[in-house]
Design an enzyme around this catalytic site. Structure first.
Site, PDB file in Angstrom:
ATOM      1  N   LYS A 170       0.841  -1.209   0.000  1.00 12.24           N
ATOM      2  CA  LYS A 170       0.000   0.000   0.000  1.00 12.24           C
ATOM      3  C   LYS A 170       0.874   1.257   0.000  1.00 12.24           C
ATOM      4  CE  LYS A 170      -3.513   2.791   0.568  1.00 12.24           C
ATOM      5  NZ  LYS A 170      -4.657   3.028  -0.282  1.00 12.24           N
ATOM      6  N   LYS A 238      -1.050  11.417   5.852  1.00  8.22           N
ATOM      7  CA  LYS A 238      -0.754  10.297   6.783  1.00  8.22           C
ATOM      8  C   LYS A 238      -0.005   9.183   6.039  1.00  8.22           C
ATOM      9  CE  LYS A 238      -4.209   7.433   7.239  1.00  8.22           C
ATOM     10  NZ  LYS A 238      -4.216   6.074   6.731  1.00  8.22           N
TER      11      LYS A 238
END
Ligand code: NAP
Length: 288
Positions: A170, A238
């Protein structure tokens, strides 16, 4: 399957609907019950705590925000681990730090619980359509147990490797997206500087080697100068910090990702955290 679901936001709520549609029995918990009301009306059941939920299901899915949130829900007070039966599989679809995923997996395995990191790509549209790309880290047998439920939410399910490997995949995905967004903003900037319309440039490039979903979707957003999310800049920030920290742990530098992270951080610092992260185009266009 008997599935528990925690994290009923932009991504989680449509995933629960797809699980129900596929015939799974879904029980949910949320820290604010109102986030669950529509799903309860659609056929989901309610549990009063993550611990109670964990005692009722074969598979518990989390889709919250960051590493600390997953830890709180699974390992905190009245967390899932305190109520689970041995043999439970926990699959976390949030995007969190790979080393956080490994730490959580180790703690849960002490209680006989298998943990899979299962972050996703495909955004809200992919969640609604049940076409997410799911990148799994953890034991292959645990993934096989979870697969019937994951198939209701995702189209491509890839076992990447051991615990944390899904989150590494990811992070790699987020490098391509962030650096790609910056590149598309520069394409539009150069075309306009040369007094060439960026719309046919985008259209032409979509038929060639530079074709990408980022050029397609974010290129159109930039041409329209419309940054309704999509994927909020604060969440992309983030993720880019996860990329940055992971690279630093490995002692490597990722210059393109680093620059994209700085731009997204600047966008958030200027109050654009709720905008789609492709709004970094405005920062790129502002500089000469
Ligand atoms: P979201 O809309 O903010 O939803 C997050 C949900 O998790 C909210 O319902 C929130 O509850 C709940 N939650 C967060 N922390 C919690 C905690 N400590 N305890 C209990 N509940 C908690 O976010 P999202 O867009 O669905 O994203 C979820 C995850 O998927 C994130 O890790 C994100 O990076 C990742 N992701 C998002 C996208 C996207 O396009 N949006 C794409 C791929 C991956 P409240 O309602 O009470 O705040």
């Amino acid at each position: 399957m008997k599935v528990g679901y925690i994290g009923l936001g932009i991504m989680g709520a449509p995933c629960v609907r797809n699980l129900l549609k596929a015939g799974h029995q879904v029980t949910v918990w949320a820290r604010r019950r109102q986030s669950a009301e529509a799903l309860l009306a659609a056929g989901a059941a309610w549990a009063d705590s993550p611990a109670e939920l964990a005692g009722q299901v074969e598979l518990l899915i989390t889709n919250v925000s960051d590493t600390g949130d997953v830890e709180q829900v699974l390992l905190g007070e009245a967390g899932a681990a305190s109520g689970a039966r041995p043999g439970l599989v926990c699959a976390d679809m949030s995007t969190i730090a790979p080393n956080g995923a490994r730490r959580i997996a180790a703690r849960l395995s002490e209680a006989g619980i298998d943990f899979l990191d299962c972050p996703v790509s495909g955004g809200e549209v992919g969640a609604i359509n049940g076409t997410l790309t799911i990148m799994a880290g953890g034991k292959a047998e645990a993934l096989e147990k979870a697969r019937p439920a994951l198939e209701a939410m995702g189209q491509t399910i890839t076992h990447i490797g051991a615990s944390g490997a899904g989150q590494v995949a990811k992070a790699c995905n987020q490098i391509a997206v962030a650096a790609g967004v910056a590149a598309v903003a520069e394409i539009v900037k150069l075309a306009r500087a040369c007094e060439v319309d960026p719309a046919p440039v985008r259209a032409a490039l979509l038929g060639g080697f530079a074709q990408s979903r980022v050029l397609d979707v974010h290129g159109q957003r930039m041409i329209d100068d419309n940054y309704a999310p999509g994927f909020k800049a604060k969440l992309h920030a983030k993720d880019m910090h996860i990329v940055h920290d992971t690279a630093r742990e490995q002692g490597i530098s990722l210059p393109a990702a680093e620059r994209a992270m700085q731009l997204i951080d600047q966008l958030v610092a200027e109050g654009g955290g709720e905008l789609d992260s492709s709004a970094i185009a405005r920062l790129i266009w502002r500089q000469n």
